[in-house]
Every structure is written in structure tokens, then in C-alpha cells.
Scaffold this active site. Structure first.
Site, mmCIF file in Angstrom:
data_model
loop_
_atom_site.group_PDB
_atom_site.id
_atom_site.type_symbol
_atom_site.label_atom_id
_atom_site.label_comp_id
_atom_site.label_asym_id
_atom_site.label_seq_id
_atom_site.Cartn_x
_atom_site.Cartn_y
_atom_site.Cartn_z
ATOM 1 C CG LEU A 49 -5.142 11.075 7.609
ATOM 2 C CD1 LEU A 49 -4.011 11.007 8.638
ATOM 3 C CD2 LEU A 49 -5.229 12.463 6.992
ATOM 4 C CB SER A 55 -8.082 1.143 -1.526
ATOM 5 O OG SER A 55 -8.134 2.470 -1.982
ATOM 6 C CB SER A 122 -14.197 12.649 1.270
ATOM 7 O OG SER A 122 -14.195 11.431 1.982
HETATM 8 P P1 ADP Z 1 -6.044 4.254 1.522
HETATM 9 O O1 ADP Z 1 -7.000 3.716 0.488
HETATM 10 O O2 ADP Z 1 -6.735 4.714 2.760
HETATM 11 O O3 ADP Z 1 -5.081 5.242 0.991
HETATM 12 P P2 ADP Z 1 -4.801 1.684 1.257
HETATM 13 O O4 ADP Z 1 -5.892 0.692 1.497
HETATM 14 O O5 ADP Z 1 -4.445 1.984 -0.158
HETATM 15 O O6 ADP Z 1 -5.162 3.035 2.036
HETATM 16 O O7 ADP Z 1 -3.484 1.254 2.008
HETATM 17 C C1 ADP Z 1 -3.491 0.828 3.347
HETATM 18 C C2 ADP Z 1 -2.250 -0.022 3.553
HETATM 19 O O8 ADP Z 1 -2.177 -0.382 4.917
HETATM 20 C C3 ADP Z 1 -2.293 -1.302 2.732
HETATM 21 O O9 ADP Z 1 -1.000 -1.596 2.288
HETATM 22 C C4 ADP Z 1 -2.765 -2.331 3.763
HETATM 23 O O10 ADP Z 1 -2.323 -3.625 3.464
HETATM 24 C C5 ADP Z 1 -2.108 -1.800 5.022
HETATM 25 N N1 ADP Z 1 -2.764 -2.179 6.281
HETATM 26 C C6 ADP Z 1 -2.120 -2.704 7.354
HETATM 27 N N2 ADP Z 1 -2.976 -2.958 8.358
HETATM 28 C C7 ADP Z 1 -4.205 -2.591 7.917
HETATM 29 C C8 ADP Z 1 -5.492 -2.613 8.510
HETATM 30 N N3 ADP Z 1 -5.685 -3.085 9.744
HETATM 31 N N4 ADP Z 1 -6.541 -2.161 7.788
HETATM 32 C C9 ADP Z 1 -6.345 -1.678 6.521
HETATM 33 N N5 ADP Z 1 -5.148 -1.636 5.903
HETATM 34 C C10 ADP Z 1 -4.069 -2.077 6.588
#
Ligand code: ADP
Length: 218
Positions: A49, A55, A122
Site C-alpha cells: 500500500l 520508496s 502494483s
Molecule cells: P511508499 O513508497 O510505500 O508509499 P514511503 O516510503 O514513501 O512509502 O513512505 C513510508 C513512510 O513511513 C516514510 O515516511 C517512512 O519514513 C515511514 N516509516 C516509518 N517506519 C518505517 C519502516 N519501518 N519502514 C519503512 N518506512 C517507515
């Protein structure tokens, strides 16, 4: 690195029955590139999600791989929509085309010898299966970031869930459009339970057998 595991990708792919195009073989074998770079190219396909951490984990994984002297590259969903897929929206058809393009680019980068990490929601199983077929099952490592919608929505790093709840965005995965979880991914990671560092370390362990020992790290 075991040479027997080097993937051969020199065969002509299916051209969909066209009679006006011909496949030109490279004089360089996939094994030559793998030897040159000391790595078996694979695509780490992160799915989950919005807000699950695709990312964040993809770019940290890329950073760690490059620091180890590996050639790696991230294909990020939002970044790809800035260029290659700028003409596409979020209908199921456009999502499929977006994933098809991402898969074709991943395949080319793998053919060039790079380790690819993708960060695309995806959401449809059939689109990910298409990606697996394009890239090649031996090179495709599907990782489901199975973080709960509630956690993703609390994080809301891009403010998208807020916009969705206000009705400003429709067809949003997990809220008003489906997410079909992988049935048998290579790995599942719940980022509500694992830190970014732990997740990346787990993926690196999975990649290790295909990576030649380097004499140095930067
Ligand atoms: P996506 O690409 O799946 O939409 P993002 O990487 O853009 O998600 O965003 C995830 C957010 O959650 C970021 O702000 C990141 O810092 C935060 N976050 C908190 N804990 C985690 C974790 N354990 N792993 C990955 N992201 C995390």
C-alpha cells in the site's frame, strides 16, 4: 558467485506475432556481464500500500548496495510517473501499462547487469505476474510490504490518505480501489514491526548468494 546460476537472457523474447521486427543478438553474453560486475542481476519487486515504505526501503537498499560496490538502481513509482509513464493515470488499464513498462525497463537493466529495486504499489496480482513473466521468474524477487492500512494511513507521508478521505482523490488503493496481496511472495515484511535497517538487512541476506565477495567496501 556460482557461474552455473548466471542467467542466460540471450534468447529472443516473444514479439507478439509481429512480422516487421527482428531480434538482434548481442555478442556479449549475460554471463560475461555478470562476471564483469561480480553480481547476478535480479529485480527486487516491492509491492504494498501507499505509505508501506516501498520508496524508503528501496532507496536505502540501493544506498547499501552501492556502498558495498554493487551496481544497483531504483525504479520508483512516483519517479517513473514523472517521465516514462507521465501519460498514464490510475485506471486499472493504465496501472497495468505502468507496470508493464516498469517491468520492461527492469528487464533491460537486469540484462545490462544491474540489480534493480522497484517501488510500485502494483496492486493487481495479474500485473505482477506479467512483470514476473517479462523479467523472468529466476530474476524476480517479489517482496510484499504487508503493513496494515491503518498504519499506512497514520503515516500518510504524502498527505494522500487525507485527500482521499476528503474525496479529492478517487480510486485509491486500499480505500477505494483493491489491493490483491501476493499469495506466495519471496518475503513478507511488516514495516510496523521491522525498522528500515532490519528490512534492508533481511533483503540483503536474500541477495547475498548472487553477489560475489568484494575486496573492499566504501
Ligand atoms: P511508499 O513508497 O510505500 O508509499 P514511503 O516510503 O514513501 O512509502 O513512505 C513510508 C513512510 O513511513 C516514510 O515516511 C517512512 O519514513 C515511514 N516509516 C516509518 N517506519 C518505517 C519502516 N519501518 N519502514 C519503512 N518506512 C517507515
Amino acid at each position: 558467485m556460482n557461474d552455473e546460476r548466471v542467467f542466460e537472457t540471450d534468447a529472443a523474447p516473444d514479439c507478439g506475432g509481429r512480422i516487421d521486427v527482428t531480434w538482434h543478438r548481442s555478442a556479449v553474453a549475460a554471463a560475461d556481464r555478470a562476471r564483469l560486475l561480480g553480481q547476478e542481476p535480479v529485480t527486487v519487486w516491492l509491492t504494498g500500500l501507499s505509505g508501506a515504505g516501498k520508496s524508503t526501503i528501496a532507496f536505502e537498499l540501493e544506498r547499501r548496495l552501492i556502498a558495498q560496490g554493487r551496481l544497483a538502481f531504483v525504479l520508483d513509482g512516483d519517479n517513473v510517473r514523472h517521465g516514462l509513464s507521465r501519460d498514464l493515470g490510475f485506471s486499472p488499464e493504465d496501472r497495468m501499462e505502468n507496470i508493464r513498462r516498469a517491468a520492461e525497463v527492469s528487464k533491460l537493466f537486469n540484462d545490462a547487469g544491474l540489480l534493480v529495486v522497484t517501488a510500485f504499489i502494483s496492486p493487481y496480482r495479474c500485473d505482477r505476474e506479467l512483470a514476473r513473466a517479462v523479467i523472468g521468474a529466476d530474476r524476480f524477487i517479489e517482496i510484499h510490504l504487508c503493513t496494515d492500512l491503518r498504519v499506512c494511513e497514520e503515516r500518510d507521508p504524502k498527505g494522500l490518505y487525507q485527500k482521499v478521505r476528503r474525496g479529492a482523490i478517487g480510486g485509491f488503493t486500499g480505500v477505494s480501489a483493491p489491493y490483491e496481496p501476493p499469495e506466495a511472495p519471496a518475503m513478507r515484511i511488516d514495516t510496523a514491526r521491522s525498522t528500515v535497517e532490519e528490512s534492508v538487512a533481511e533483503i540483503l541476506r536474500k541477495l547475498a548468494p548472487g553477489l560475489q565477495q568484494k575486496r573492499y567496501t566504501s
